[in-house]
Design a protein around this motif. Structure first.
Motif, PDB file in Angstrom:
ATOM      1  N   ALA A 395      42.727   4.020   2.479  1.00 28.98           N
ATOM      2  CA  ALA A 395      41.276   4.348   2.520  1.00 28.98           C
ATOM      3  C   ALA A 395      40.704   3.801   3.480  1.00 28.98           C
ATOM      4  CB  ALA A 395      40.918   3.981   1.181  1.00 28.98           C
ATOM      5  N   GLU A 396      40.948   2.519   3.923  1.00 22.29           N
ATOM      6  CA  GLU A 396      40.665   1.920   5.138  1.00 22.29           C
ATOM      7  C   GLU A 396      41.013   2.667   6.649  1.00 22.29           C
ATOM      8  OE1 GLU A 396      40.831  -2.609   7.373  1.00 22.29           O
ATOM      9  OE2 GLU A 396      41.733  -1.849   5.442  1.00 22.29           O
ATOM     10  N   ALA A 397      42.044   3.182   6.471  1.00 23.74           N
ATOM     11  CA  ALA A 397      42.537   4.078   7.772  1.00 23.74           C
ATOM     12  C   ALA A 397      41.743   5.354   7.753  1.00 23.74           C
ATOM     13  CB  ALA A 397      43.957   4.332   7.709  1.00 23.74           C
ATOM     14  N   ARG A 398      41.422   5.897   6.672  1.00 25.72           N
ATOM     15  CA  ARG A 398      40.512   7.068   6.710  1.00 25.72           C
ATOM     16  C   ARG A 398      39.291   6.719   7.014  1.00 25.72           C
ATOM     17  NH1 ARG A 398      43.632   8.614   2.193  1.00 25.72           N
ATOM     18  NH2 ARG A 398      42.214   7.707   0.813  1.00 25.72           N
ATOM     19  N   ALA A 399      38.629   5.700   6.704  1.00 18.38           N
ATOM     20  CA  ALA A 399      37.335   5.249   6.947  1.00 18.38           C
ATOM     21  C   ALA A 399      37.177   5.098   8.321  1.00 18.38           C
ATOM     22  CB  ALA A 399      36.778   4.052   5.961  1.00 18.38           C
ATOM     23  N   ALA A 400      38.225   4.264   9.107  1.00 17.59           N
ATOM     24  CA  ALA A 400      38.064   3.802  10.429  1.00 17.59           C
ATOM     25  C   ALA A 400      38.279   5.096  11.040  1.00 17.59           C
ATOM     26  CB  ALA A 400      39.380   2.894  10.864  1.00 17.59           C
ATOM     27  N   ALA A 401      38.858   6.140  10.713  1.00 16.79           N
ATOM     28  CA  ALA A 401      39.100   7.284  11.557  1.00 16.79           C
ATOM     29  C   ALA A 401      37.813   8.059  11.480  1.00 16.79           C
ATOM     30  CB  ALA A 401      40.285   8.263  10.955  1.00 16.79           C
ATOM     31  N   ARG A 406      32.747   9.715  14.145  1.00 12.51           N
ATOM     32  CA  ARG A 406      31.461   9.883  14.317  1.00 12.51           C
ATOM     33  C   ARG A 406      31.078   9.394  15.778  1.00 12.51           C
ATOM     34  NH1 ARG A 406      30.677   6.760  10.278  1.00 12.51           N
ATOM     35  NH2 ARG A 406      30.872   8.380   8.575  1.00 12.51           N
ATOM     36  N   ALA A 407      31.516   7.955  15.961  1.00 15.33           N
ATOM     37  CA  ALA A 407      31.012   7.483  17.192  1.00 15.33           C
ATOM     38  C   ALA A 407      31.347   8.514  18.330  1.00 15.33           C
ATOM     39  CB  ALA A 407      31.778   6.162  17.492  1.00 15.33           C
ATOM     40  N   ARG A 408      32.589   9.097  18.451  1.00 15.31           N
ATOM     41  CA  ARG A 408      32.901  10.078  19.384  1.00 15.31           C
ATOM     42  C   ARG A 408      31.914  11.010  19.317  1.00 15.31           C
ATOM     43  NH1 ARG A 408      37.623  10.500  18.074  1.00 15.31           N
ATOM     44  NH2 ARG A 408      37.507  12.408  17.016  1.00 15.31           N
ATOM     45  N   ASP A 409      31.611  11.744  18.343  1.00 17.18           N
ATOM     46  CA  ASP A 409      30.446  12.714  18.407  1.00 17.18           C
ATOM     47  C   ASP A 409      29.346  12.377  18.912  1.00 17.18           C
ATOM     48  OD1 ASP A 409      32.608  14.254  17.135  1.00 17.18           O
ATOM     49  OD2 ASP A 409      32.008  14.128  15.089  1.00 17.18           O
ATOM     50  N   ALA A 410      28.655  11.349  18.467  1.00 18.63           N
ATOM     51  CA  ALA A 410      27.470  10.519  18.989  1.00 18.63           C
ATOM     52  C   ALA A 410      27.574  10.600  20.300  1.00 18.63           C
ATOM     53  CB  ALA A 410      27.112   9.347  18.065  1.00 18.63           C
TER      54      ALA A 410
END
Length: 599
Positions: A395-401, A406-410
C-alpha cells in the motif's frame, strides 16, 4: 582431498591457490571429475556452496586441451538469470584462468551494447550472458552459437521464477545438438525437471544437502517489531552487533530507497540496488559495497542471488518473503565457502504467516532475538473498507507511485502552460511590431561569354593587340573592351564596306552576224591556237585601244537578275561592267526587289 586429486592441471591449481582455495567443497568434489570426462552434470545445491568453481575449472581445462587454429569463436556458454551473477561468474573465469591463453567475456542488458560487441568481434572462447541481451545480439547477427561445445545453465529455478524459461528454450534451439551440458539449480520444481529431462543425457547427479535447506553455519534470529519501528531497529542493531557489512532485503523498490535514506540519516553509509536503478548505478553501488565504502547495501530480491561478498557478516530481512524458498536464497549470501554468518529477520504481526511457512520449510524454529527497545505493540492486521487484508508495504509503495505520478503530471502540465505562454507572447510581439522584410540577397552577376571562353575569342580576332606580347594577362585585367562600343562597331562596318577586287572573267567570243555555228567554230580554231603570232608593234597598238563596252542586257534578263535568279538557276549575279572595280556601296540593295515593283 585437495584440488590436485580431482585431476586439475597445474595452471589452474596455481590460480586457485592464489584465490586462497585449499580444500574443495562437497559440490566441487562431486561435480569436477565427471565434468572433466565430458559427462552431463545435474547439480542440486543452494547458493554459496562453490558451484561456480565446480563448473568453471572443468570448462577451462577442457577448452585448454583442444587448441583452436584460426579466429576465436564461442566454445562455451554460461547462461545466468541476473546481471550481478553474470559479472561474478565472469570474474571467476578470469581469476581461475589467469594462467591459460583463453579469453572470456560477459554480456547483459541495461548498458550500451557497443563495448560488448567490440569484445565479441575480437573473439572469445567463453561467454557469460543473461538471456535477454544474448537473444538481442544473436538476432542482430553479432554472435554465433552454432559451435558451442559446453553449455552451463546456472540458477535454473531462478530463471523460472523471473519468467526466463521461454527465453531459455529459445537459446537451446540455437545450440548444437551434440554438446556437454552442466545444469545447476537450488530447487527442482516440476517445470525445471521437464527441462532437465529434455536437455540432459545420462547426467551425473550431484546433490549437496536436501533441497532448500539452510546452511547450517548461519546463525539465524528473528525480531518481532512493528512496521513503523523497523528502520530504527535496523540502525540500532547495526551499531549494537558490530556489523562489518550487511545486506538488507526489502519487499519493494520504494522500501529499498526509504530504508537506505533512513540509514544515511542515522549516520550509517548505505546504498540501494533494485530494478529501477540503471545498470551503471547498480554496478557502482555493488562496487562501493565490496570495497567497504558502503556498510549496508539495501536490495530487493533481484539481488538475492548472484552477489558474492567475501566474509559478508550479516544479512537482514527487513521484510519476510512470501515464498519460503526465497528466504533460503537471501540468507545464503552469508556463510559462503564455509565461513560463518548471521541472519536477522524482522517480523511484524501481518508477517507471522510467512514466518510459519519458512520454519516449516527448514524444519526448525528460528530463535527470537529480544531485549530491543521497540517490541511489537500492534496485534491486528490492517484491512480495507471491504474487510480484505492490506499489505502495508504494498500500500505504501502504491501510494508513493501515485504521488510520483501526480508530481510528474503536474510538472508536465506546468511545462506545457509555460510553453503555451511563451508562444502567445511571441505571437503578440510579432503582431505589435512586424519584423522587417528580409533583404533579398543580391543576384549573382552573370559573367560574359568572352570571359568564360578559353583561348583566342572573337575580340582577339577583332583586336589583335589583346593577344600580342607578354602583357596579355595584364591587358585582360585592366582593359576589357566592349564589343558593342561605337568604335568597334564603326571598325567592323568599315571592314565590311572596304572595296574589294571583283574577279576578272574572260570576255565572251562575239559571234558575227550571218555566220553559222560550224563556221564560227572553224574561224575560232583558225584564229586561236593556229593563228600567226603578232608583232610587237601590233600588240602595243592593240593594248592602247580602250576596251569595248559590253552590250546592255535584255530587259527580260535584267528582270530575272533583279528578282534574284541567276542564269540557268545559278547564284544571283549583280550587273557590273567587265573588268571594272566598283565600291561596295554602289551595289544595288538586296532588299530593293522586295518593295519596288517593276513595270
Amino acid at each position: 582431498m585437495d584440488f590436485k586429486e580431482l585431476g586439475l592441471i597445474s595452471p589452474i591449481l596455481k590460480a586457485l591457490a592464489a584465490q586462497g582455495y585449499d580444500q574443495p567443497t562437497p559440490i566441487q568434489r562431486q561435480a569436477i571429475p565427471p565434468a572433466l570426462k565430458g559427462r552431463d552434470v545435474l547439480g542440486c545445491a543452494q547458493t554459496g556452496t562453490g558451484k561456480t568453481c565446480a563448473f568453471a575449472t572443468p570448462i577451462l581445462q577442457r577448452l585448454n586441451a583442444d587448441v583452436v587454429v584460426g579466429p576465436r569463436y564461442i566454445r562455451s556458454l554460461i547462461l545466468t538469470p541476473t546481471r550481478e551473477l553474470a559479472l561474478q561468474i565472469q570474474e571467476s573465469f578470469a581469476a581461475y584462468g589467469r594462467n591459460l591463453p583463453l579469453r572470456s567475456a560477459v554480456i547483459f542488458g541495461g548498458v550500451g551494447q557497443k563495448p560488448q560487441v567490440e569484445k565479441l568481434k575480437k573473439g572469445v572462447d567463453i561467454l557469460v550472458a543473461t538471456p535477454g541481451r544474448l537473444l538481442d545480439l544473436q538476432g542482430q547477427g553479432l554472435l554465433d552459437l552454432s559451435r558451442v561445445e559446453i553449455f552451463v545453465l546456472d540458477e535454473a529455478d531462478r530463471m523460472l521464477d523471473m519468467g526466463f524459461i521461454h527465453d531459455v528454450r529459445r537459446v537451446l534451439k540455437l545450440l548444437p545438438e551434440k554438446k556437454q551440458t552442466l545444469f545447476f539449480s537450488a530447487t527442482m520444481p516440476p517445470e525445471v525437471m521437464e527441462l532437465v529431462d529434455a536437455l540432459l543425457h545420462d547426467p551425473a547427479k550431484v546433490e549437496v544437502d536436501p533441497a532448500s535447506s539452510p546452511v547450517e553455519v548461519i546463525d539465524q534470529k528473528v525480531c518481532f517489531v512493528d512496521k513503523g519501528n523497523k528502520s530504527k531497529l535496523l540502525a540500532y542493531l547495526v551499531e549494537e552487533l558490530g556489523v562489518k557489512n550487511a545486506l538488507v532485503f526489502t519487499r519493494t523498490k520504494h522500501g529499498a530507497n526509504k530504508v537506505a535514506a533512513d540509514l544515511n540519516k542515522a549516520g550509517i553509509s548505505a546504498a540501494a540496488i533494485h530494478g529501477n536503478k540503471s545498470q551503471t548505478a547498480r554496478q557502482q553501488a555493488l562496487s562501493d559495497f565490496k570495497a567497504g565504502r558502503v556498510k549496508c547495501l539495501v536490495a530487493t530480491d533481484i539481488a538475492a542471488r548472484g552477489i558474492d561478498i567475501e566474509e559478508l557478516s550479516h544479512v537482514f530481512n527487513y521484510n519476510l518473503p512470501e515464498v519460503p524458498e526465497t528466504y533460503v536464497h537471501r540468507i545464503g549470501r552469508t556463510g559462503r565457502a564455509g565461513h560463518g554468518g548471521t541472519a536477522v529477520s524482522f517480523c511484524d504481526f501481518a508477517e507471522k504467516e510467512y514466518l510459519k511457512g519458512i520454519e516449516k520449510l527448514i524444519g526448525r524454529s528460528i530463535p527470537v532475538l529480544g531485549g530491543h527497545p521497540w517490541p511489537m505493540q500492534v496485534f491486528e492486521v490492517a484491512k480495507d473498507a471491504k474487510g480484505r487484508t492490506v499489505n502495508a508495504e504494498d500500500a505504501e509503495a502504491r501510494a508513493a507511485a501515485k504521488e510520483r505520478r501526480r508530481a510528474r503530471d503536474a510538472a508536465n502540465k506546468a511545462a506545457a502552460e509555460e510553453k503555451k505562454r511563451q508562444k502567445a507572447a511571441a505571437q503578440a510581439a510579432k503582431t505589435a511590431a512586424p519584423a522587417p522584410a528580409p533583404t533579398p540577397a543580391p543576384k549573382k552577376k552573370r559573367e560574359p561569354r568572352w570571359k568564360k571562353a578559353e583561348g583566342p575569342g572573337v575580340l582577339d580576332t577583332v583586336l589583335p593587340e589583346r593577344s600580342a606580347g607578354p602583357e596579355r594577362e595584364e591587358y585582360h585585367d585592366f582593359y576589357r573592351p566592349d564589343p558593342l562600343s561605337s568604335d568597334h562597331i564603326m571598325d567592323a562596318t568599315a571592314r565590311l564596306l572596304a572595296p574589294c577586287k571583283a574577279p576578272v572573267k574572260p570576255e565572251p567570243v562575239k559571234a558575227e552576224e550571218g555566220q553559222s555555228r560550224s563556221r564560227r567554230r572553224k574561224k575560232k580554231k583558225k584564229g586561236g591556237e593556229h593563228a600567226a603570232p603578232q608583232s610587237q608593234a601590233e600588240r602595243k597598238v592593240r593594248e592602247a585601244q580602250p576596251p569595248k563596252a559590253a552590250p546592255a542586257p535584255k530587259a527580260q534578263s535584267k528582270r530575272r537578275h533583279d528578282r534574284g535568279h541567276g542564269p540557268r538557276g545559278g547564284r544571283p549575279m549583280m550587273p557590273m561592267k567587265s573588268g571594272a572595280v566598283k565600291d561596295s556601296t554602289e551595289q544595288p540593295s538586296l532588299m530593293k526587289p522586295y518593295y519596288i515593283e517593276h513595270d
